[in-house]
Design a protein around this motif. Sequence first.
Motif, PDB file in Angstrom:
ATOM      1  N   MET A  22       5.178 -11.045  -6.247  1.00 57.22           N
ATOM      2  CA  MET A  22       4.131 -10.859  -7.251  1.00 57.22           C
ATOM      3  C   MET A  22       4.521 -11.520  -8.576  1.00 57.22           C
ATOM      4  SD  MET A  22       1.306  -9.841  -8.356  1.00 57.22           S
ATOM      5  CE  MET A  22       0.743  -9.003  -6.886  1.00 57.22           C
ATOM      6  N   GLN A  23       5.783 -11.342  -8.975  1.00 58.02           N
ATOM      7  CA  GLN A  23       6.219 -11.948 -10.228  1.00 58.02           C
ATOM      8  C   GLN A  23       6.125 -13.471 -10.174  1.00 58.02           C
ATOM      9  OE1 GLN A  23      10.051 -10.021 -10.288  1.00 58.02           O
ATOM     10  NE2 GLN A  23       9.359  -8.459 -11.729  1.00 58.02           N
ATOM     11  N   LYS A  24       6.424 -14.053  -9.010  1.00 57.31           N
ATOM     12  CA  LYS A  24       6.311 -15.501  -8.854  1.00 57.31           C
ATOM     13  C   LYS A  24       4.861 -15.944  -8.975  1.00 57.31           C
ATOM     14  CE  LYS A  24       7.735 -19.278  -5.814  1.00 57.31           C
ATOM     15  NZ  LYS A  24       8.434 -19.630  -4.557  1.00 57.31           N
ATOM     16  N   ALA A  25       3.945 -15.176  -8.373  1.00 60.97           N
ATOM     17  CA  ALA A  25       2.525 -15.512  -8.466  1.00 60.97           C
ATOM     18  C   ALA A  25       2.048 -15.444  -9.900  1.00 60.97           C
ATOM     19  CB  ALA A  25       1.706 -14.571  -7.578  1.00 60.97           C
ATOM     20  N   ILE A  26       2.497 -14.419 -10.635  1.00 55.41           N
ATOM     21  CA  ILE A  26       2.101 -14.284 -12.036  1.00 55.41           C
ATOM     22  C   ILE A  26       2.633 -15.450 -12.858  1.00 55.41           C
ATOM     23  CG2 ILE A  26       2.444 -12.893 -14.116  1.00 55.41           C
ATOM     24  CD1 ILE A  26       2.330 -10.416 -12.315  1.00 55.41           C
ATOM     25  N   ASP A  41     -10.274   7.672   0.356  1.00 53.19           N
ATOM     26  CA  ASP A  41      -8.856   7.980   0.357  1.00 53.19           C
ATOM     27  C   ASP A  41      -7.984   6.880  -0.234  1.00 53.19           C
ATOM     28  OD1 ASP A  41      -6.319   8.854   2.804  1.00 53.19           O
ATOM     29  OD2 ASP A  41      -6.679   9.581   0.776  1.00 53.19           O
ATOM     30  N   PRO A  42      -8.230   6.476  -1.470  1.00 54.99           N
ATOM     31  CA  PRO A  42      -7.381   5.449  -2.061  1.00 54.99           C
ATOM     32  C   PRO A  42      -5.972   5.985  -2.346  1.00 54.99           C
ATOM     33  CG  PRO A  42      -8.864   6.338  -3.701  1.00 54.99           C
ATOM     34  CD  PRO A  42      -9.253   6.970  -2.392  1.00 54.99           C
ATOM     35  N   ILE A  43      -4.958   5.240  -1.931  1.00 55.22           N
ATOM     36  CA  ILE A  43      -3.568   5.599  -2.193  1.00 55.22           C
ATOM     37  C   ILE A  43      -2.961   4.426  -2.939  1.00 55.22           C
ATOM     38  CG2 ILE A  43      -1.385   6.315  -1.177  1.00 55.22           C
ATOM     39  CD1 ILE A  43      -3.002   6.952   1.395  1.00 55.22           C
ATOM     40  N   HIS A  44      -2.625   4.636  -4.176  1.00 54.55           N
ATOM     41  CA  HIS A  44      -2.258   3.507  -5.025  1.00 54.55           C
ATOM     42  C   HIS A  44      -0.752   3.389  -5.211  1.00 54.55           C
ATOM     43  CE1 HIS A  44      -6.463   4.031  -6.971  1.00 54.55           C
ATOM     44  NE2 HIS A  44      -6.517   3.274  -5.901  1.00 54.55           N
ATOM     45  N   GLY A  45      -0.244   2.190  -5.114  1.00 51.17           N
ATOM     46  CA  GLY A  45       1.153   1.897  -5.421  1.00 51.17           C
ATOM     47  C   GLY A  45       1.197   0.839  -6.504  1.00 51.17           C
ATOM     48  N   TRP A  46       2.157   0.931  -7.402  1.00 48.99           N
ATOM     49  CA  TRP A  46       2.215   0.005  -8.529  1.00 48.99           C
ATOM     50  C   TRP A  46       3.049  -1.212  -8.172  1.00 48.99           C
ATOM     51  CZ3 TRP A  46      -0.648   0.977 -12.863  1.00 48.99           C
ATOM     52  CH2 TRP A  46      -1.231   2.239 -12.925  1.00 48.99           C
ATOM     53  N   LEU A  47       2.398  -2.352  -8.008  1.00 50.05           N
ATOM     54  CA  LEU A  47       3.097  -3.556  -7.576  1.00 50.05           C
ATOM     55  C   LEU A  47       4.031  -4.093  -8.647  1.00 50.05           C
ATOM     56  CD1 LEU A  47       0.465  -5.678  -5.652  1.00 50.05           C
ATOM     57  CD2 LEU A  47       2.119  -4.069  -4.770  1.00 50.05           C
ATOM     58  N   GLN A  48       3.716  -3.843  -9.903  1.00 55.46           N
ATOM     59  CA  GLN A  48       4.540  -4.395 -10.965  1.00 55.46           C
ATOM     60  C   GLN A  48       5.763  -3.528 -11.270  1.00 55.46           C
ATOM     61  OE1 GLN A  48       1.362  -5.024 -13.822  1.00 55.46           O
ATOM     62  NE2 GLN A  48       1.647  -7.215 -13.625  1.00 55.46           N
ATOM     63  N   ASN A  49       5.925  -2.443 -10.549  1.00 55.80           N
ATOM     64  CA  ASN A  49       7.126  -1.625 -10.653  1.00 55.80           C
ATOM     65  C   ASN A  49       7.652  -1.442  -9.237  1.00 55.80           C
ATOM     66  OD1 ASN A  49       9.108   0.258 -10.954  1.00 55.80           O
ATOM     67  ND2 ASN A  49       7.881   1.721 -12.121  1.00 55.80           N
ATOM     68  N   PHE A  50       8.480  -2.381  -8.792  1.00 53.19           N
ATOM     69  CA  PHE A  50       8.876  -2.407  -7.389  1.00 53.19           C
ATOM     70  C   PHE A  50       9.630  -1.150  -6.965  1.00 53.19           C
ATOM     71  CE2 PHE A  50       6.882  -6.171  -6.937  1.00 53.19           C
ATOM     72  CZ  PHE A  50       7.501  -7.326  -7.384  1.00 53.19           C
ATOM     73  N   ASP A  51      10.308  -0.485  -7.900  1.00 53.47           N
ATOM     74  CA  ASP A  51      11.041   0.729  -7.552  1.00 53.47           C
ATOM     75  C   ASP A  51      10.093   1.847  -7.127  1.00 53.47           C
ATOM     76  OD1 ASP A  51      13.428  -0.471  -8.121  1.00 53.47           O
ATOM     77  OD2 ASP A  51      13.468   0.231 -10.203  1.00 53.47           O
ATOM     78  N   ALA A  52       8.897   1.826  -7.659  1.00 54.32           N
ATOM     79  CA  ALA A  52       7.950   2.901  -7.369  1.00 54.32           C
ATOM     80  C   ALA A  52       6.998   2.545  -6.236  1.00 54.32           C
ATOM     81  CB  ALA A  52       7.135   3.233  -8.620  1.00 54.32           C
ATOM     82  N   PHE A  53       7.072   1.307  -5.757  1.00 56.34           N
ATOM     83  CA  PHE A  53       6.092   0.851  -4.779  1.00 56.34           C
ATOM     84  C   PHE A  53       6.608   1.009  -3.361  1.00 56.34           C
ATOM     85  CE2 PHE A  53       4.696  -2.756  -2.093  1.00 56.34           C
ATOM     86  CZ  PHE A  53       3.423  -2.285  -1.853  1.00 56.34           C
ATOM     87  N   THR A  54       5.824   1.655  -2.515  1.00 59.74           N
ATOM     88  CA  THR A  54       6.127   1.780  -1.097  1.00 59.74           C
ATOM     89  C   THR A  54       4.959   1.220  -0.306  1.00 59.74           C
ATOM     90  OG1 THR A  54       7.409   3.770  -1.496  1.00 59.74           O
ATOM     91  CG2 THR A  54       6.703   3.372   0.765  1.00 59.74           C
ATOM     92  N   PRO A  55       5.164   0.250   0.574  1.00 60.25           N
ATOM     93  CA  PRO A  55       4.051  -0.308   1.351  1.00 60.25           C
ATOM     94  C   PRO A  55       3.348   0.761   2.182  1.00 60.25           C
ATOM     95  CG  PRO A  55       6.005  -1.667   1.559  1.00 60.25           C
ATOM     96  CD  PRO A  55       6.430  -0.409   0.877  1.00 60.25           C
ATOM     97  N   CYS A  56       2.070   0.589   2.394  1.00 60.90           N
ATOM     98  CA  CYS A  56       1.312   1.573   3.160  1.00 60.90           C
ATOM     99  C   CYS A  56       1.811   1.611   4.608  1.00 60.90           C
ATOM    100  CB  CYS A  56      -0.183   1.264   3.119  1.00 60.90           C
ATOM    101  SG  CYS A  56      -0.618  -0.339   3.796  1.00 60.90           S
ATOM    102  N   ASP A  57       1.692   2.753   5.235  1.00 60.19           N
ATOM    103  CA  ASP A  57       2.238   2.929   6.584  1.00 60.19           C
ATOM    104  C   ASP A  57       1.148   3.025   7.646  1.00 60.19           C
ATOM    105  OD1 ASP A  57       1.142   5.380   6.077  1.00 60.19           O
ATOM    106  OD2 ASP A  57       3.030   6.498   6.177  1.00 60.19           O
TER     107      ASP A  57
END
Length: 261
Positions: free
Chosen positions: A1-5, A88-104
């Motif tokens: 994501m950082q590379k895309a930005i 049922d939106p489940i949101h993860g913060w992409l700009q904070n990789f420590d807090a982001f977990t991919p959906c399962d």
Amino acid sequence: MQKAISEVQDMAGDAFAITLTEDESTNHLLDALFSTDRSKHDIVREYFATFHSFSPSQDFVVICDDAHVQLQPDYTNNPPDPRGVWLDPIHGWLQNFDAFTPCDYTRKPGAQATGMNAYTMNQRLIYLCPQTLDKPKGRSLAPYKDQELFGQSIDDYMLAPATLFHELLHTHITALNDEQVQAYPDFNDPNVNPFDQTYLASLPMITAYGFSLCWKLGSENPSRAVTNCDNVAYCALGVYLHKNDWGNVADFSVGFGHALP
């Protein structure tokens, strides 16, 4: 994501440069997307002058909405619920990789993010499936920046940075929308006359996504073209891939939106 930005920032800088100078290929691109009306070109240049100074750490946030993946694996953009709302939106913060977990995929096992899909909900939030960054459409634009891509379609380079650029235009320039244009006739359907006026009048209005529809909108309704986000995004993309003349329609064997040297 950082590379895309980071690549979005490069695109913004290149787009801003056309507010200061112009060349033949840039003028061809502006003509193709917004008509030959120079006042429309000036509007687009003003957009880029406004947009180039955005701050990725302050001006917007990219988050995932894995309900969009789980409940819409085919990416039709049609709300999966008859009430017309996301479920049922489940949101993860992409700009904070420590807090982001991919959906399962607990809601819909096996669902896959097959394309580059993003959408903007308000002036700060952009929804983007992180899995698309690992798909073909999620790859970097940087390797192509200085390449001559003769005969190739600009649509093939609407990759992650260009998609994110489109969404950021929504967050930064309130005049931009996703405008509609009448669909093209189906020249391959033997049951219709593609030149029949009744048939042509019956064609639906669809969102002007993709270079071909953006060109159609620009030729038929330039005032709408300058408020269509994809027209502006394709202009920035074409300028970024600067070794190619994307808007030159002199060679019809190559076709609209295909690179000429």
